[in-house]
Design a protein around this motif. Structure first.
Motif, short mmCIF file in Angstrom:
data_model
loop_
_atom_site.label_atom_id
_atom_site.label_comp_id
_atom_site.label_asym_id
_atom_site.label_seq_id
_atom_site.Cartn_x
_atom_site.Cartn_y
_atom_site.Cartn_z
N UNK A 154 0.82 -1.23 0.00
CA UNK A 154 0.00 0.00 0.00
C UNK A 154 0.86 1.28 0.00
N UNK A 155 0.25 2.36 -0.49
CA UNK A 155 0.93 3.64 -0.53
C UNK A 155 -0.10 4.74 -0.28
N UNK A 156 0.40 5.85 0.22
CA UNK A 156 -0.46 7.01 0.44
C UNK A 156 -0.80 7.64 -0.90
N UNK A 157 -2.01 8.15 -1.03
CA UNK A 157 -2.41 8.83 -2.26
C UNK A 157 -2.58 10.31 -1.99
N UNK A 158 -2.47 11.10 -3.04
CA UNK A 158 -2.59 12.54 -2.90
C UNK A 158 -4.03 13.00 -2.77
N UNK A 159 -4.18 14.26 -2.41
CA UNK A 159 -5.52 14.82 -2.24
C UNK A 159 -6.30 14.82 -3.55
N UNK A 160 -5.59 14.93 -4.69
CA UNK A 160 -6.28 14.92 -5.97
C UNK A 160 -6.96 13.57 -6.21
N UNK A 161 -6.29 12.49 -5.86
CA UNK A 161 -6.88 11.16 -6.02
C UNK A 161 -8.03 10.95 -5.04
N UNK A 162 -7.86 11.39 -3.79
CA UNK A 162 -8.93 11.25 -2.79
C UNK A 162 -10.17 12.02 -3.20
N UNK A 163 -9.99 13.24 -3.68
CA UNK A 163 -11.12 14.07 -4.09
C UNK A 163 -11.84 13.45 -5.29
#
Length: 298
Positions: A131-140
């Protein structure tokens, strides 16, 4: 895929068909009373992008010591091989995007795949990345996909455009940082405020039924409540309660239009325990009662 027993989990096929469209978007939503195993049937010919918006997910390995834990707001990729999947007890929103390799090439428009993604696609069945952290653009973007507009006639076109955007961010821009280190102090402060508000809107929309209050939200974001409230109003153009009401009513409209839930059930689903308060808020936002809206759009 089939929801497990002893839970309120439900599977929503949001858009797409692997055979016809080259992609399939689905989401598991609900709550587990205890750890539950999902019957997940992923295509072996597709790349899979899994993103947890809420809750913890465990993917069993092909070998015993190859398990992966996917936490909230984390993602991973795998190349479609069947794996045992468990959801931990608690609330969940797990978004799964399956894309055929042919569709990935078309969506990319000639852009090169990221090295790690290309390696994943060429690897033997069962490989995972993350797993990896995703950016706010992907979350939005994922948030938008789970709450599509209710009045859009060309909804399939909207879904395809959003899926292509998500695929581009995931398969071609994975792990890249969009923020540079250069810039003056004023620009950095403006960017920090904007990102703080983006993060706040994501956390509010993640659980419209029971969103965090201002104090709790500020604590989670590492700022004071007054600062968050001021930044929020400046960036969004309305207060946090106004924004929350608008998003709840948008979600309510989508449920009234696309499901058979009763109006009182929709009210509870968007966090209103008082039916009269829900009706007033809905009329204020949409200009008609929930029942009138359903008759008009149904």
């Amino acid at each position: 895929m089939h929801p497990p027993s002893h839970s309120s989990l439900s599977l929503h096929r949001m858009a797409g068909d692997l055979a016809d469209d080259g992609y399939c978007l689905s989401i598991w939503r609900g709550r587990c009373r205890r750890d539950q195993r999902l019957d997940v049937d992923l295509s072996r010919s597709a790349a899979v992008f899994a993103l947890s918006l809420a809750g913890a997910t465990k993917l069993g390995g092909i070998i015993a010591d190859d398990e992966k834990i996917l936490g909230a707001e984390q993602a991973l990729m795998l190349n479609g091989a069947a794996r045992p999947v468990w959801l931990a007890s608690g609330g969940h929103r797990l978004l799964i995007l399956e894309v055929t390799q042919e569709a990935i090439k078309i969506m990319g428009g000639g852009m090169p795949l990221r090295t790690e993604v290309e390696g994943l696609l060429e690897a033997a069945d069962g490989q995972m990345l993350g797993p990896f952290e995703v950016g706010q653009d992907v979350l939005s973007l994922a948030q938008q996909l789970t709450q599509p507009p209710s009045h859009l006639v060309s909804l399939p076109v909207w879904y395809r455009a959003k899926v292509m955007e998500l695929a581009a961010l995931s398969f071609y821009c994975l792990g890249e940082q969009k923020m540079g280190n250069e810039g003056n102090g004023s620009m950095d402060r403006e960017r920090s405020a904007r990102e703080l508000v983006q993060r706040a809107t994501f956390l509010l929309e993640r659980d419209l039924e029971n969103p965090p209050g201002l104090e709790i939200l500020a604590e989670e974001l590492g700022c004071n409540a007054f600062q968050l409230s001021r930044f929020f109003s400046a960036e969004v153009g309305c207060s946090m309660p106004q924004y929350l009401r608008r998003k709840r009513m948008e979600r309510a409209a989508a449920l009234l239009h696309s499901t058979r839930l009763g109006v009182s059930e929709v009210s509870l689903a968007v966090g209103y325990t008082s039916f009269s308060a829900f009706t007033r808020a809905f009329v204020r936002e949409h200009g008609e009662t929930p029942t009138g809206f359903r008759h008009k759009t149904g």
